[in-house]
Design an enzyme around this catalytic site. Structure first.
Site, PDB file in Angstrom:
ATOM      1  N   HIS A 212       0.835  -1.207   0.000  1.00 54.35           N
ATOM      2  CA  HIS A 212       0.000   0.000   0.000  1.00 54.35           C
ATOM      3  C   HIS A 212       0.866   1.251   0.000  1.00 54.35           C
ATOM      4  O   HIS A 212       1.970   1.269   0.552  1.00 54.35           O
ATOM      5  CB  HIS A 212      -0.996   0.000   1.157  1.00 54.35           C
ATOM      6  CG  HIS A 212      -0.415   0.005   2.530  1.00 54.35           C
ATOM      7  ND1 HIS A 212      -0.001   1.156   3.169  1.00 54.35           N
ATOM      8  CD2 HIS A 212      -0.190  -0.997   3.416  1.00 54.35           C
ATOM      9  CE1 HIS A 212       0.432   0.861   4.383  1.00 54.35           C
ATOM     10  NE2 HIS A 212       0.348  -0.446   4.555  1.00 54.35           N
TER      11      HIS A 212
ATOM     12  N   ASP B 109      -0.318   4.418   0.990  1.00 53.22           N
ATOM     13  CA  ASP B 109      -0.679   5.395   2.014  1.00 53.22           C
ATOM     14  C   ASP B 109       0.082   5.125   3.305  1.00 53.22           C
ATOM     15  O   ASP B 109       0.579   4.020   3.533  1.00 53.22           O
ATOM     16  CB  ASP B 109      -2.180   5.382   2.272  1.00 53.22           C
ATOM     17  CG  ASP B 109      -2.686   4.025   2.744  1.00 53.22           C
ATOM     18  OD1 ASP B 109      -2.246   2.998   2.198  1.00 53.22           O
ATOM     19  OD2 ASP B 109      -3.525   3.980   3.675  1.00 53.22           O
TER      20      ASP B 109
ATOM     21  N   ASP C  14       6.235   0.750   7.325  1.00 57.17           N
ATOM     22  CA  ASP C  14       4.835   0.436   7.000  1.00 57.17           C
ATOM     23  C   ASP C  14       4.305   1.382   5.932  1.00 57.17           C
ATOM     24  O   ASP C  14       3.733   2.416   6.248  1.00 57.17           O
ATOM     25  CB  ASP C  14       4.000   0.535   8.277  1.00 57.17           C
ATOM     26  CG  ASP C  14       2.567   0.100   8.086  1.00 57.17           C
ATOM     27  OD1 ASP C  14       2.287  -0.554   7.073  1.00 57.17           O
ATOM     28  OD2 ASP C  14       1.735   0.424   8.952  1.00 57.17           O
TER      29      ASP C  14
ATOM     30  N   GLU D  96      -5.090   1.570   2.408  1.00 55.94           N
ATOM     31  CA  GLU D  96      -5.063   0.379   3.260  1.00 55.94           C
ATOM     32  C   GLU D  96      -5.283   0.742   4.718  1.00 55.94           C
ATOM     33  O   GLU D  96      -5.979   0.042   5.459  1.00 55.94           O
ATOM     34  CB  GLU D  96      -3.723  -0.354   3.095  1.00 55.94           C
ATOM     35  CG  GLU D  96      -3.651  -1.715   3.756  1.00 55.94           C
ATOM     36  CD  GLU D  96      -3.216  -1.698   5.220  1.00 55.94           C
ATOM     37  OE1 GLU D  96      -3.352  -2.729   5.901  1.00 55.94           O
ATOM     38  OE2 GLU D  96      -2.734  -0.633   5.686  1.00 55.94           O
ATOM     39  N   GLU D  97      -4.703   1.859   5.139  1.00 54.95           N
ATOM     40  CA  GLU D  97      -4.749   2.236   6.548  1.00 54.95           C
ATOM     41  C   GLU D  97      -6.135   2.676   7.004  1.00 54.95           C
ATOM     42  O   GLU D  97      -6.409   2.728   8.202  1.00 54.95           O
ATOM     43  CB  GLU D  97      -3.741   3.361   6.829  1.00 54.95           C
ATOM     44  CG  GLU D  97      -2.275   2.999   6.564  1.00 54.95           C
ATOM     45  CD  GLU D  97      -1.689   2.073   7.621  1.00 54.95           C
ATOM     46  OE1 GLU D  97      -2.444   1.623   8.511  1.00 54.95           O
ATOM     47  OE2 GLU D  97      -0.481   1.797   7.559  1.00 54.95           O
TER      48      GLU D  97
ATOM     49  N   GLU E  16       3.987  -6.294   3.780  1.00 59.17           N
ATOM     50  CA  GLU E  16       3.971  -5.627   5.093  1.00 59.17           C
ATOM     51  C   GLU E  16       5.179  -6.087   5.924  1.00 59.17           C
ATOM     52  O   GLU E  16       5.671  -7.213   5.750  1.00 59.17           O
ATOM     53  CB  GLU E  16       2.687  -5.986   5.841  1.00 59.17           C
ATOM     54  CG  GLU E  16       1.416  -5.444   5.236  1.00 59.17           C
ATOM     55  CD  GLU E  16       1.096  -4.026   5.679  1.00 59.17           C
ATOM     56  OE1 GLU E  16       1.982  -3.361   6.275  1.00 59.17           O
ATOM     57  OE2 GLU E  16      -0.034  -3.576   5.424  1.00 59.17           O
TER      58      GLU E  16
ATOM     59  N   HIS F  21       3.700   2.848  12.633  1.00 57.22           N
ATOM     60  CA  HIS F  21       2.893   3.911  13.255  1.00 57.22           C
ATOM     61  C   HIS F  21       3.633   4.583  14.417  1.00 57.22           C
ATOM     62  O   HIS F  21       3.006   5.337  15.174  1.00 57.22           O
ATOM     63  CB  HIS F  21       1.532   3.395  13.734  1.00 57.22           C
ATOM     64  CG  HIS F  21       0.704   2.769  12.661  1.00 57.22           C
ATOM     65  ND1 HIS F  21      -0.611   2.426  12.849  1.00 57.22           N
ATOM     66  CD2 HIS F  21       0.985   2.408  11.387  1.00 57.22           C
ATOM     67  CE1 HIS F  21      -1.105   1.879  11.742  1.00 57.22           C
ATOM     68  NE2 HIS F  21      -0.134   1.858  10.840  1.00 57.22           N
TER      69      HIS F  21
END
Length: 382
Positions: free
Chosen positions: A70, A72, A103, A137-138, A163, A353
């Site tokens: 992903h 984003d 991530d 995705e997030e 991931e 994150h």
């Protein structure tokens, strides 16, 4: 590519602020990079400034290997907690710092570079490698949902989600559901509550019913563990001496095959129906997020090939594991045919994150080579 050129690709896409949007800038960068090496791409528009990217190398054959990441990233949070600016990729002591470094722009970049290097090396592939770079995705696996519904995953024979994994290979993860319950009441002065309807009291009726159900669940999954529910956001009322006319509760659920998404929806619907039959109770339920558990075969070809490729590259054996968090795989498995899925990428999940998120540059380079071997080996098998 030389290692510094590989690293520059990752730096360039980390420097693009794609926080919960703006993924089209990443897609444009990758499409231009792929085109430079003779690989065509297709953008799949999701919304303004948001587009997923689909690209292929190889030739028609018996197998198609999907590789996906992903574009984003989550919000950087309190920037003062970062040692380096989150959208100015910084290399220091064998680590690359920046939001999305782990991530999961390192996994995405590694997959793209693996495809480019195989193309430049004129490696014969007995099938196709298909890149599925996704938006959103997030915040709901939006791009994966769109690509799946439009048929882009229907020809896959296996899928690798890049991931951060550890180094481990994940072959199954729990489902995830988010919901919002709104309770409607009636304002009144707190000295005369009989003239009002307390929305918070009625919301707590719902919460208690849900907690009773959760306590009654004895099912577990030998690989994924327990079904879980957490109330995570509660709001209601606006003045301490007024009966609240509105209250909301949001919660997150992690599902397992034994207590699946469909069962949870039915249980919650039954609770609402029961409570709304009571006097002065008015509750509304919205499912904000509904992602299925992913339960793949740990003995699949792609899992075995991934393990072997990593051990050849690093000399380390890696484990096959399961996880609680969800991925784009939860949407891609809705394609027209079944295929095995693994989650396998550079970085460690614990860094996702976080402030000062980083990826090991050695791990990043290793995974490029691992992906190349996996692509060749999977397509070579009969």
């Amino acid at each position: 590519m030389e290692q510094q050129e590989r690293l520059q690709v990752l730096k360039d896409i980390v420097n693009i602020d794609s926080t919960n949007g703006n993924e089209e800038a990443v897609a444009d960068y990758l499409a231009k990079l792929l085109k430079k090496h003779g690989i065509d791409s297709q953008k799949v528009q999701f919304a303004e400034n948001r587009a997923s990217l689909v690209s292929e190398i190889g030739e028609e054959g018996k197998r198609v290997l999907g590789v996906s990441g992903h574009m984003d990233v989550v919000d950087a949070g309190d920037v003062s907690k970062w040692t380096y600016p989150p959208f100015e990729a910084t290399e220091k002591d064998g680590k690359l710092y920046g939001r999305g470094a782990t991530d999961m722009k390192s996994g995405l970049a590694a997959m793209v570079i693996a495809m480019i290097e195989l193309q430049d090396e004129k490696k014969t592939l007995s099938g196709k490698v298909k890149l599925l770079a996704t938006v959103g995705e997030e915040i709901g696996e939006l791009g994966a949902e769109q690509l799946t519904s439009e048929g882009y995953a229907d020809d896959l024979d296996a899928l690798v989600i890049g991931e951060p994994s550890g180094p481990q290979i994940c072959y199954a993860h729990k489902g995830s559901m988010n919901y919002t319950v709104t309770s409607y009441g009636k304002n009144a002065h707190s000295s005369m509550p009989e003239f009002g309807v307390n929305a918070i009291d009625n919301l707590m009726l719902f919460y208690n019913e849900v907690e009773d159900f959760v306590a009654s669940v004895k099912d577990t999954n030998p690989l994924l563990g327990n079904f879980t529910h957490n109330a995570t956001v509660v709001s209601g009322g606006n003045q301490v001496n007024s009966i609240p006319e509105l209250a909301k509760l949001q919660g997150n659920i992690r599902t397992i095959p034994e207590v699946d998404n469909e069962k949870i929806q039915q249980v919650f619907a039954d609770i609402l129906k029961k409570l709304n039959a009571e006097k002065d109770v008015k509750l509304e339920l919205v499912w904000d997020y509904d992602k299925l558990p992913v339960f793949s075969d740990k003995d699949s070809d792609i899992a075995r090939i991934g393990q072997a490729a990593y051990e050849r590259r690093t000399g380390q054996k890696i484990q096959l594991v399961t996880a609680a968090g969800t991925t784009d795989a939860a949407e891609f498995i809705k394609a027209k045919k079944d295929f095995p899925v693994i989650i396998f990428g550079p970085g460690v999940g614990e860094m996702a994150h976080q402030a000062d998120e980083y990826v090991s540059t050695e791990n990043y380079n290793d995974m490029i080579e691992v992906y190349k071997d996996m692509m060749v080996d999977f397509l070579s098998e009969k």
